[in-house]
Design an enzyme around this catalytic site. Sequence first.
Site, PDB file in Angstrom:
ATOM      1  CG  LEU A  11      -1.853   1.202   1.357  1.00  0.00           C
ATOM      2  CD1 LEU A  11      -2.807   1.313   0.171  1.00  0.00           C
ATOM      3  CD2 LEU A  11      -2.626   1.128   2.671  1.00  0.00           C
TER       4      LEU A  11
ATOM      5  NE  ARG B 193      10.816  -2.221   9.320  1.00  0.00           N
ATOM      6  CZ  ARG B 193      10.363  -3.325   9.890  1.00  0.00           C
ATOM      7  NH1 ARG B 193      10.584  -3.540  11.182  1.00  0.00           N
ATOM      8  NH2 ARG B 193       9.707  -4.223   9.182  1.00  0.00           N
TER       9      ARG B 193
ATOM     10  CG  ASP C  73      13.276   1.226  12.854  1.00  0.00           C
ATOM     11  OD1 ASP C  73      12.073   1.308  13.174  1.00  0.00           O
ATOM     12  OD2 ASP C  73      14.052   0.386  13.346  1.00  0.00           O
TER      13      ASP C  73
ATOM     14  CE1 TYR D 146      -2.680  -3.425  12.292  1.00  0.00           C
ATOM     15  CE2 TYR D 146      -4.953  -4.195  12.089  1.00  0.00           C
ATOM     16  CZ  TYR D 146      -3.889  -3.442  11.617  1.00  0.00           C
ATOM     17  OH  TYR D 146      -4.034  -2.695  10.472  1.00  0.00           O
TER      18      TYR D 146
ATOM     19  CE  LYS E 119      -3.332   0.237  11.920  1.00  0.00           C
ATOM     20  NZ  LYS E 119      -2.313   1.150  11.339  1.00  0.00           N
TER      21      LYS E 119
ATOM     22  CB  VAL F 120      -4.829  -3.723   1.172  1.00  0.00           C
ATOM     23  CG1 VAL F 120      -4.192  -3.362  -0.169  1.00  0.00           C
ATOM     24  CG2 VAL F 120      -5.605  -2.536   1.731  1.00  0.00           C
TER      25      VAL F 120
ATOM     26  CB  THR G  10      -0.143  -6.032   1.048  1.00  0.00           C
ATOM     27  OG1 THR G  10      -0.601  -6.106   2.406  1.00  0.00           O
ATOM     28  CG2 THR G  10      -0.807  -4.847   0.356  1.00  0.00           C
ATOM     29  CG  ASP G  11       4.132  -8.288   2.545  1.00  0.00           C
ATOM     30  OD1 ASP G  11       3.412  -7.332   2.883  1.00  0.00           O
ATOM     31  OD2 ASP G  11       5.379  -8.218   2.521  1.00  0.00           O
TER      32      ASP G  11
END
Length: 244
Positions: free
Chosen positions: A16, A36, A61, A168, A172, A201, A203-204
């Site tokens: 993203l 990073r 980082d 997680y 947020k 999304v 993504t990985d």
Amino acid sequence: MSDKKTALVTGANKGLGYEIAAGLGARGHRVAVGARDQARGQAAVKSLQAAGVDAFAVPLDVTDDRSVTEAVELIAREAGRLDVLVNNAGISGETGPGWVQDPTTLDLDVVREVVDTNVYGVIRVTNALLPLLRRAPSPRIVNISSSVGSLTWQADPAVDVGPVMAAYSPTKSYLNAVTVHYARQFEGTGILINAACPGLVATDFTGFFGRPVSEASATPIRLATLPDGGPTGSFFNDDGVVPW
């Protein structure tokens, strides 16, 4: 000082973040690619440049004070100011089967790690870059949040917000609350700051499950390019305002 706007996107070497960087570059911004891993950041810059984007790498980082200070110094040398900051870098933390983070068995070290990146990292980077943002005529800050940070939706059994992610998801919610307080502090300064929910999304980060990054980047890019007098201190997805 050039009239060209400069945007920093953290975690921009892939997924993203990369797509947001590409989108802002396509709209005429010079893009600072925060990453990073320096090699991956340079690779992303080369890819963006091949697509016609004016980009440069910024080793960054968000959990490291020295790294952030050096990033600010680099951007000051390269651009002299910062017009857009997209706080995209984030981690989920270790999960169990099905992405579950059971609150009854949480490892506090995992919680600390996720908070350090997803919340403290945003505060660290934002505050360090404020002097450069204040040099811009119309500064914009976008914090990449998630629907799982909506307490309203989390508490509504009719809304599918995915599995329990007790490390997680609260980061947020915390990030959303911090965004509101920044907006209050920035009142009258011209700095607009909002939270963006890109959705699930591919993504990985999600095991490539979800919608294309080209779609998910639309709301963050819109918030990063708001006109003067636009909304601030709010939480948006593609459909509009997301409830807190």
